[in-house]
Design an enzyme around this catalytic site. Structure first.
Site, short mmCIF file in Angstrom:
data_model
loop_
_atom_site.label_atom_id
_atom_site.label_comp_id
_atom_site.label_asym_id
_atom_site.label_seq_id
_atom_site.Cartn_x
_atom_site.Cartn_y
_atom_site.Cartn_z
N GLY A 181 16.38 -19.74 -12.34
CA GLY A 181 16.48 -18.30 -12.14
C GLY A 181 16.78 -17.61 -13.45
O GLY A 181 17.45 -18.18 -14.31
N GLN A 219 19.26 -10.94 -19.15
CA GLN A 219 19.35 -12.16 -19.97
C GLN A 219 18.29 -12.20 -21.07
O GLN A 219 18.38 -13.02 -21.98
CB GLN A 219 19.23 -13.41 -19.09
CG GLN A 219 20.38 -13.55 -18.11
CD GLN A 219 20.25 -14.82 -17.29
OE1 GLN A 219 19.60 -14.84 -16.26
NE2 GLN A 219 20.84 -15.90 -17.76
N CYS A 243 24.46 -21.43 -16.19
CA CYS A 243 23.73 -20.20 -16.49
C CYS A 243 23.12 -20.34 -17.88
O CYS A 243 23.79 -20.81 -18.80
CB CYS A 243 24.69 -19.01 -16.45
SG CYS A 243 23.92 -17.44 -16.82
N LEU A 244 21.87 -19.93 -18.02
CA LEU A 244 21.22 -20.03 -19.33
C LEU A 244 21.93 -19.18 -20.37
O LEU A 244 21.82 -19.43 -21.57
CB LEU A 244 19.74 -19.63 -19.23
CG LEU A 244 18.87 -20.49 -18.31
CD1 LEU A 244 17.42 -20.01 -18.31
CD2 LEU A 244 18.93 -21.95 -18.70
N HIS A 261 23.74 -15.46 -7.60
CA HIS A 261 24.02 -15.60 -9.03
C HIS A 261 23.18 -14.61 -9.85
O HIS A 261 23.70 -13.89 -10.70
CB HIS A 261 23.73 -17.05 -9.46
CG HIS A 261 23.89 -17.32 -10.92
ND1 HIS A 261 24.85 -18.19 -11.41
CD2 HIS A 261 23.22 -16.86 -12.00
CE1 HIS A 261 24.76 -18.22 -12.74
NE2 HIS A 261 23.77 -17.43 -13.12
N GLU A 262 21.87 -14.55 -9.53
CA GLU A 262 20.98 -13.69 -10.31
C GLU A 262 21.22 -12.20 -10.02
O GLU A 262 21.16 -11.38 -10.93
CB GLU A 262 19.51 -14.04 -10.03
CG GLU A 262 19.11 -15.47 -10.40
CD GLU A 262 19.47 -15.87 -11.82
OE1 GLU A 262 19.53 -15.01 -12.71
OE2 GLU A 262 19.73 -17.07 -12.04
N HIS A 308 23.95 -10.75 -12.06
CA HIS A 308 23.55 -10.40 -13.43
C HIS A 308 23.12 -8.93 -13.51
O HIS A 308 23.34 -8.27 -14.52
CB HIS A 308 22.36 -11.26 -13.88
CG HIS A 308 22.74 -12.58 -14.48
ND1 HIS A 308 23.47 -12.70 -15.64
CD2 HIS A 308 22.45 -13.85 -14.09
CE1 HIS A 308 23.63 -14.00 -15.93
NE2 HIS A 308 23.03 -14.71 -15.00
NI NI Z 1 22.87 -16.80 -14.93
#
Ligand code: NI
Length: 171
Positions: free
Chosen positions: A46, A51, A96-97, A138-139, A142
């Site tokens: 995701g 991001q 998380c990236l 989670h996304e 963001h």
């Molecule tokens: Ni994330």
């Protein structure tokens, strides 16, 4: 298509609310393609627009339903997504990236239903559970400037802040 640079914690661009997408044009489709490429390049499931430093309410996901699913099989583009129902609770171990090489367990709802638009401006609803429901939560966080590490204790958060400030000094 292009791989974009991923914004890494504690960068301020991960914070604050993103604005709604109002135009479903070619620029949006390019952004969606770039986000998929960037996500796959980093082996993510995701990725949210902030991001890649775009403060828009847009998420791409590709969450496998089981181990045999190949990349690209479960692609989802969520534009202006809203949670319309949530049920139950569960613990999930997440990464998380934007917080590389760190994982932690946080509390999530077990099931969520969402309403969203795809990249063509078509509205959909989706009932999700399991990993998909967790990834959605989670996304979507963001998009409101929230990271999974915000759910951790203040002590853990301050330790992470110190660690990541050292890894990537702000200029
Ligand atoms: Ni994330």
């Amino acid at each position: 298509m292009a791989i974009r640079e991923i914004v890494v914690f504690p960068d301020d661009r991960l914070r604050g609310k993103c604005t709604e997408v109002t135009e479903f044009n070619d620029e949006l489709k390019t952004l969606v393609e770039d986000m998929f490429e960037t996500m796959y390049d980093d082996n993510g499931i995701g990725l949210a627009a902030p991001q890649v430093a775009v403060k828009k309410r847009l998420v791409v996901m590709d969450v496998p339903k089981d181990d045999s699913d190949v990349q690209g099989l479960n692609k989802l583009v969520l534009i202006n997504p809203k949670i319309i129902n949530k049920e139950g609770s569960c613990e999930s171990e997440e990464g998380c990236l934007s917080v590389p090489e760190y994982r932690a367990t946080v509390d999530r709802f077990e099931k969520v239903s969402i309403q969203y638009f795809d990249e063509n401006g078509v509205e959909h609803t989706l009932d999700a559970d399991g990993l998909l429901a967790i990834c959605i939560q989670h996304e979507l966080d963001h998009l409101d400037g929230k990271l999974f590490i915000d759910y951790l204790s203040p002590l853990k958060q301050s330790m992470l802040l110190k660690k990541y400030k050292k890894l990537k000094p702000k200029n």
